[in-house]
Every structure is written in C-alpha cells, then in structure tokens.
Design a protein around this motif. Structure first.
Motif, short mmCIF file in Angstrom:
data_model
loop_
_atom_site.label_atom_id
_atom_site.label_comp_id
_atom_site.label_asym_id
_atom_site.label_seq_id
_atom_site.Cartn_x
_atom_site.Cartn_y
_atom_site.Cartn_z
N PHE A 72 7.32 12.69 -4.88
CA PHE A 72 6.41 11.92 -3.99
C PHE A 72 5.15 11.47 -4.28
N SER A 73 4.30 12.26 -4.80
CA SER A 73 3.09 12.01 -5.14
C SER A 73 3.04 10.75 -6.49
N ALA A 113 3.73 7.51 -5.18
CA ALA A 113 2.43 7.04 -4.33
C ALA A 113 1.54 6.44 -5.56
N ILE A 114 1.67 7.21 -6.90
CA ILE A 114 0.64 6.69 -7.77
C ILE A 114 1.20 5.13 -8.29
N GLN A 134 0.29 2.77 -5.89
CA GLN A 134 -0.98 2.53 -5.45
C GLN A 134 -1.81 2.36 -6.48
N GLN A 135 -1.55 3.03 -7.73
CA GLN A 135 -2.53 2.91 -8.96
C GLN A 135 -1.94 2.18 -10.01
N PRO A 146 3.92 12.40 4.45
CA PRO A 146 5.21 12.29 3.87
C PRO A 146 5.06 12.57 2.53
N GLU A 147 3.76 12.67 1.82
CA GLU A 147 3.61 13.07 0.41
C GLU A 147 3.29 14.60 0.23
N PHE A 148 3.18 15.42 1.51
CA PHE A 148 2.73 16.64 1.05
C PHE A 148 3.70 17.89 2.08
N ARG A 193 -3.00 15.97 -3.64
CA ARG A 193 -2.21 15.05 -4.64
C ARG A 193 -2.32 15.92 -5.99
N ASN A 216 -0.41 18.93 -5.48
CA ASN A 216 0.86 18.90 -5.32
C ASN A 216 1.75 18.79 -6.62
N MET A 217 0.92 17.98 -7.61
CA MET A 217 1.47 17.42 -8.89
C MET A 217 1.27 18.72 -9.94
N GLN A 273 -8.44 10.94 -8.93
CA GLN A 273 -7.19 10.50 -7.91
C GLN A 273 -8.38 9.60 -6.73
N PHE A 291 -9.24 5.68 -6.64
CA PHE A 291 -8.29 4.83 -6.29
C PHE A 291 -8.39 4.88 -4.64
#
Ligand code: SF4
Lengths: 166, 552
Positions: A92-93, A96-97, A100-101, B157-159, B235, B238-239, B270, B273
């Motif tokens: 998921f992350s 997004a990266i 977005q990045q 949604p991401e977490f 983030r 999570n990663m 992070q 950004f």
C-alpha cells in the motif's frame, strides 16, 4: 489463467508474469508479447531486455522498495506490486510512493493475494489494475470497489481530503 | 462534543453494510477464518475464552448521556447486563453472538458510535486526558485535535494492515493522565514563543513484552503539519516495521533498533514529499473541529458554596469523597467529579446497565449531558457546579458509585485477565479483589495516600502494570498461575517503568506482599512524601529485603 480487473471491469489479461525463479534462458526464448518480470531479473539483465522488442513490465515484492528501480519508472507501461499475503500492508505504501514521489503515471497492478476486502484501499493508494485468481467470483469482487463512497484522508486517488471539501 | 454530519453518518452506514456482508460471507464459508480474522478485529470483535468480546470505540473517552443510555440497553440486550471500561477509554461487552454483531453495530450507529479499528493491526482509538477542556492550567484543549486524528485514522487506506497495532495519545493538560509517553505516538500540545500551537512528538513508547518510554522525534511541530507528519511516521513504520515476529513488530522496536536519529531521518525523507500538501490542516478545519468543543454555558458562580461547606463539616464521608474524587475546574464555581468504578465484588471498571443509565441521568442533570471514560477505568463528569456536589454524592451512594477511593490503593487498574481473556497467563480480577478486601478501610487507604496499582494477566500489559507505582503481572510457572510484582512505575509527564521486585508469588501470597511493601513505605516515608517519591529515594532494596525475608 488469473483474471485481470481494470477500471471496474474484467478485461483480457495479455500480460505474462515471470516468477522469481525465472532464469536468463527464459528471456532468450521470448520474442514477442507482454511480460512482467521480477525486479531482480530485470536489474541483472537490463542489456538483454533492452534488445528485446517485447513489452516489459516489472514487479516488486513487498520487501522491495520502489526507490530501487533506478530508472524512469514511466518507461514501464505496467508496474506490479505483490501481496505475498493479503495482510502484508507494505505494498500500500509502495504504491503511494510510486504515485506521489516517483510520479508513475502508467498502470499500477496489485498481484498476489489480492482479495475483495482490500480492493477499495488499494484503489485509494493508487493501484489501477488487479490480478485475481481465476476462480474468483466476479460479482463479489467488483462490489469490493464500492464499499465506501467517501474517505476522510488525502489519498492518491483523491488528494483533496474531505476537510477541504465539506 | 463532535456532532456527525452527513459524511460521518454515511461512512458509518457503509461500514455496517460492508461488515454485514463480510459476516455473511464468513458464515457461508466464503471467507476463511484467516481471511475473516483481520476484518472482524477491525470491527472490534475478538473470539475469547468463553464467547466473543466486542470493543466499542469511545473516541478519546468522551460520551453523551444518550450514548451511554444506548450502551446500557446494548448491555441488556446483547450482554449479561453489564459492560467493562477498558484502560484505553473504550467499552467492552463479553457475550455478543457473532451473527448479532452487525445488528449491534447498527444500534451503535444510531448514536454515532462504532467499533471501528478498536482491535487489529491498525491505528486504534486515540486517547487523551479525561480532564481535557475543563482542567485548570490547561495548555490547550486536546479534544478537537483528537477528533482531527480520529477522522484521519479512520479507514486510512494505507495503514489498515500495519505490522502491529498502533496507539496514539494526545495531552494538553499540565498533569498527564493519558499515559502519553507509553504510546506508539505521544503528542503533547504546547505553545511556542509567539503563542502558536504545536506538538511535541514522541515516538516508540509502549508497554507489553518490551516496555519503552517514547523518545522525542520532534520538539515542536506546528499544528498545520500534524497529519502530514503523522503520515510520514506511519509510512516508515508500515514499510520497515518487522513483520516476521509479532513480538518485535511494534514501532518501538523499529525505533530502538534504528535509533531515534536514524528513524527521524527516514521520517523527514518521507515528509519532504508531503509537507505542505493538501493534507496540511487549515484554520477553517481546526476552527470547525474546535466549534464542537466550545465552552459550555457556565453560570457565574462564586468559588465556594456555603451549603456545601456546611455539608463538608457535618458529613465526614462526603468530605472524604470530595477530597478524593473532586478536582478543581478552570471555571469558578465548577469542579470535575470522578466516579470510582472500583466497588469491591465487581471487576474493576465493570458497570451494570442500571449504573450506566444512572450515570447518564446524572450527567444530563449536572454536567451538560456529557461524561468521560478514564484510562484508569472510572467515569468523569467534567463540568459540575460545586453547589450540586452533595446531591450528586447522595444519589451516587444509592448506586454503589460513591466510593471515595480515587487515586488510592483500592482504585486498582486491572485488565479482564484469565476470567475472560484467552491470552492470559493468570487471572487478574480475583487478585484485585483480594487486595481491595485487605485494604478496605478509608482511613487506612487515605493514610497511604496517592498510589497507583495496576494488574495485567499477561505481558501484553493491558492493565498497564509497567507504569503502576505497584505493578502486578500474571506469569505462567509450569502451568500454574503466578504473579510478579514490580515497583516504581509512573505514567505521568515524568514517565518511568516499574522494575521487577524478585521471584514471583502465588495468588494467596499477593495481599501479604502488598501489605509488606506498604508497611515499608509507611515506616520510611518523610513528611508527606508520596509512595512513588519514597520509592525513588529508597530504591528497591528495603522493599526486596522485607518481602523476601525468611520467616524466623
Ligand atoms: S494483559 Fe493479557 S490477560 Fe490482560 S487483557 Fe491483556 S492480553 Fe488479556
């Protein structure tokens, strides 16, 4: 053959997915078609791939950061992120990266243990296509995109958070 | 308090439809146990030792009278007539049927409540000090910020599939009653030299198997950047948080292994950004959230009330109760009342449906129809007129809710333990009761003074035993239930972790052990020194010596 969902519908899947065990020999034998190859295979054999006329996509496992792609990500018409198990949330992350990045504009595909109940979150994080098992119930899966009509956060799919719109 | 608008209502409705469908697919065999597990957990549903348990979210502990009445009726209809106040300001029911849960959720939604993310590896309910908005010398009311965080964390949604659970606490009061420093993220509200609001951000605190105090990742985060900064922390976690070993999966382990400086660098990388993007908070949004927590219509009242002063003279029991359970308020003529839900014979934090309805009425009459669940498992009425105190006290007496124990030894914080919880090593409720019976005398308790005693049934530490002045934890010794005792913990602004006294004890030994510990303190204390201060001065040795001394 696993089935592909894109833009809320099942579509023909013309992409062949190479697994991690695939070796160089296999690359030599391909001449046309669409292939999604594992990150490491691509990194190790960039030259070889560049000589091929085939369309190449790339896939990353959940422990591989998209920042390791070392290339303009938009050279790939598809990047796939793997969910080794549905509850491994790293992709998921990573999605997004990528959006977005790294400003990835092309097709971002969820592969692996992709299930109905995570689809709406995947969509919000920037995934645009979803590879699901052949036996999956199409109706049940498509409903998974519509669990929520709104979300509070700023997401890839809807960068303006609810609080700026309410 | 926060009032749901059409967006909030819609999301709750959609959640119930979603969960009803998930439950149905599970019952039809279309979802495996493994697939259903995180889905039900993110709706607060555990399968426990005897039956399912559902944890209802009480956002930052705040409830209206209407909501509490609904919780009482749910206790009657779905549980056996009672509910349990948890150490994270939530409410738990022990006997709902799995098939009935969607209906239960629909009932909760009628009063803008839910069980979203009260369990599972996601961002849990945000907690805060129960005196928020009413405390004297408050730096800033934490409730609007908690609500902002509640919305940001709901269905993020991401977490939703983190390595492990994630808890955030916010504190804007001078005395920290939210155990802020032992949360995955702790946020202290503060003002800079220009008087602008910001946050001191702590990360990597937590209890459980590896208790750690949070470390400062940012000394001053301007309020506008709250959500983008939280996103950046989440983030990285999570990663990079470990997913191979659930005992090493909390953010505290990641922060510890990387070191706070390296962790901060990753977060900043992070954040560059997202800093300043659309998730940046606006003044309009903050004002909107603040508007729900505006000062109630206080009357202009004198500081003291003659009738109450007379009652304090004539009714000693009332005076005891006021001395312990009533705290000063920022508004003249008002005070903060906490009802101690620690009656002997009931599990700490257990309230009956009848008591809930009674407290709902009380709040409606005397405290602007609002109340708070505290992390010490009590109930607080935060905006009470001093002149109403005697009436409140007398009414509470009839419902066994007037125990004057607040902050004393018998105000025990205790997890459900082996009587209910399938993870337990040992029971905790009977230990609490045995101690309460041993010390059940107000004068004696009052003489001992301010002290915290926390009991957990296993190292998961739901009873926060690491931050109790005295902590008791259930351990398994060759299949038998034993208890370790620890001393010196503190959950406040000077947070400290308790240290283990020595070898564990049997259930029967515990009251004697506690008694010996207390006796040392009473023998050694200087002036009005609190237990925790005496312990700091004396160290562990004298306690150890006395407790483990061989009988002659
Ligand atoms: S501390 Fe252990 S026994 Fe107590 S509620 Fe938590 S998991 Fe259960």
């Amino acid at each position: 053959m696993p089935k592909l969902i894109k833009d809320g519908a099942f579509i023909e899947n013309k992409w062949h997915l190479f697994d991690k065990e695939t070796d160089v020999e296999a690359i030599n034998s391909i001449n046309d078609g669409n292939y999604i190859v594992p990150l490491k295979l691509w990194l190790d054999n960039k030259e070889l791939f560049s000589k091929k006329t085939v369309d190449i996509g790339i896939w990353l496992d959940s422990d591989e950061s998209p920042l390791s792609l070392e290339a303009d990500v938009n050279d790939f018409s598809v990047i796939a992120l793997n969910f080794p198990i549905f509850r491994d949330g790293r992709s998921f992350s990573h999605a997004a990266i990528l959006r977005q990045q790294l400003n990835f504009k092309e097709d971002l595909r969820a592969i692996g243990d992709v299930q109905r109940d995570q689809l709406s979150y995947m969509l919000s994080c920037g995934f645009s296509s979803f590879l699901v098992p052949e036996e999956a119930n199409e109706e049940v899966l498509l409903a998974g995109f519509h669990d929520f009509s709104e979300n509070y956060q700023s997401t890839v799919a809807k960068p303006t958070p609810l609080f700026r719109r309410r | 308090m926060y009032i749901y608008d059409e967006y909030d209502h819609k999301m709750l409705e959609e959640r119930i439809i979603q969960y009803r469908d998930q439950t149905q697919r599970y019952l039809d065999g279309k979802l495996s146990d493994e697939q259903f597990l995180p889905l039900r957990l993110q709706n607060g549903l555990y399968i426990q030792r005897l039956a399912p348990m559902i944890r209802v979210a009480v956002p930052y502990g705040l409830l209206s009278s209407t909501q509490l009445r609904k919780l009482a009726s749910i206790a009657r209809d779905y549980d056996k007539g009672y509910a349990h106040l948890s150490t994270r300001q939530n409410i738990q029911y022990n006997w709902p049927k799995l098939e009935q849960v969607p209906d239960l959720l629909a009932e909760l939604a009628e009063v803008s409540m839910h069980a979203i993310q009260t369990s599972g590896n996601c961002i849990r309910n945000t907690t805060t000090d129960q005196f928020a908005g009413s405390a004297k010398n408050e730096i800033e009311d934490s409730r609007p910020w908690c609500e902002i965080i509640r919305q940001w964390s709901t269905f993020h949604p991401e977490f939703a599939y983190l390595p492990r659970k994630f808890k955030i606490a916010v504190c804007g009061t001078e005395i920290d009653q939210a155990a802020t420093q032992v949360h995955d993220i702790g946020l202290y509200l503060l003002k800079n030299d220009q008087g602008e609001i910001g946050f001191k951000v702590l990360v990597g605190g937590g209890l459980g198997r590896t208790p750690l105090i949070g470390q400062v990742i940012c000394e001053y985060l301007p309020w506008q950047h709250l959500l983008t900064y939280l996103d950046a922390i989440m983030r990285v976690y999570n990663m990079e948080g470990r997913r191979d070993n659930k005992y090493k999966a909390r953010i505290k382990i990641l922060v510890k292994e990387l070191g706070i400086d390296a962790f901060r660098e990753k977060v900043e990388a992070q954040w560059q950004f997202s800093k300043g993007n659309q998730a940046t908070l606006t003044e309009a949004e903050v004002n909107r959230c603040k508007s729900f927590f505006s000062t109630p219509d206080f009357e202009q009242l004198p500081d003291e009330d003659e009738v109450i002063n007379a009652a304090l003279q004539s009714d000693l029991l009332f005076k005891n109760w006021v001395d312990r359970n009533v705290a000063p308020h920022k508004q003249a003529g008002y005070c903060i009342v906490t009802l101690c839900i620690k009656d002997i014979g009931a599990a700490p934090g257990d309230v009956t449906d009848r008591q809930m309805e009674f407290v709902a009425d009380l709040a409606e009459r005397y405290s602007f129809s609002e109340l708070r669940v505290t992390h010490e498992q009590n109930l607080t009425l935060a905006d009470v007129r001093i002149k109403d105190l005697y009436e409140i006290y007398k009414a509470c007496k009839t419902e066994s809710l007037a125990t004057p124990y607040l902050g004393l030894l018998n105000d025990i914080v205790c997890c459900p333990g082996g009587d209910f919880c399938s993870l337990a090593n040992a029971k905790s409720i009977p230990i609490a009761e045995a101690i309460q019976r041993r010390f059940n005398d107000f004068d004696r308790l009052n003489n001992i003074g301010d002290i915290t005693l926390n009991i957990s049934g296993c190292m998961n530490a739901c009873g926060h035993h690491h931050v109790g002045n005295i902590g008791i934890i259930g351990v398994d010794k060759k299949g038998a239930e034993f208890y370790q005792v620890a001393l010196g913990g503190d959950a406040g602004r000077e947070a400290k972790l308790a240290k283990i006294l020595g070898p564990s004890f049997s259930q029967e030994e515990i009251p004697d052990v506690i008694e010996k510990i207390i006796q040392i303190y009473l023998d050694e204390r200087q002036h009005n020194e609190k237990f925790i201060d005496a312990y700091e001065r004396l160290g562990m040795e004298p306690f150890k010596e006395k407790v483990y001394a061989k009988a002659d």
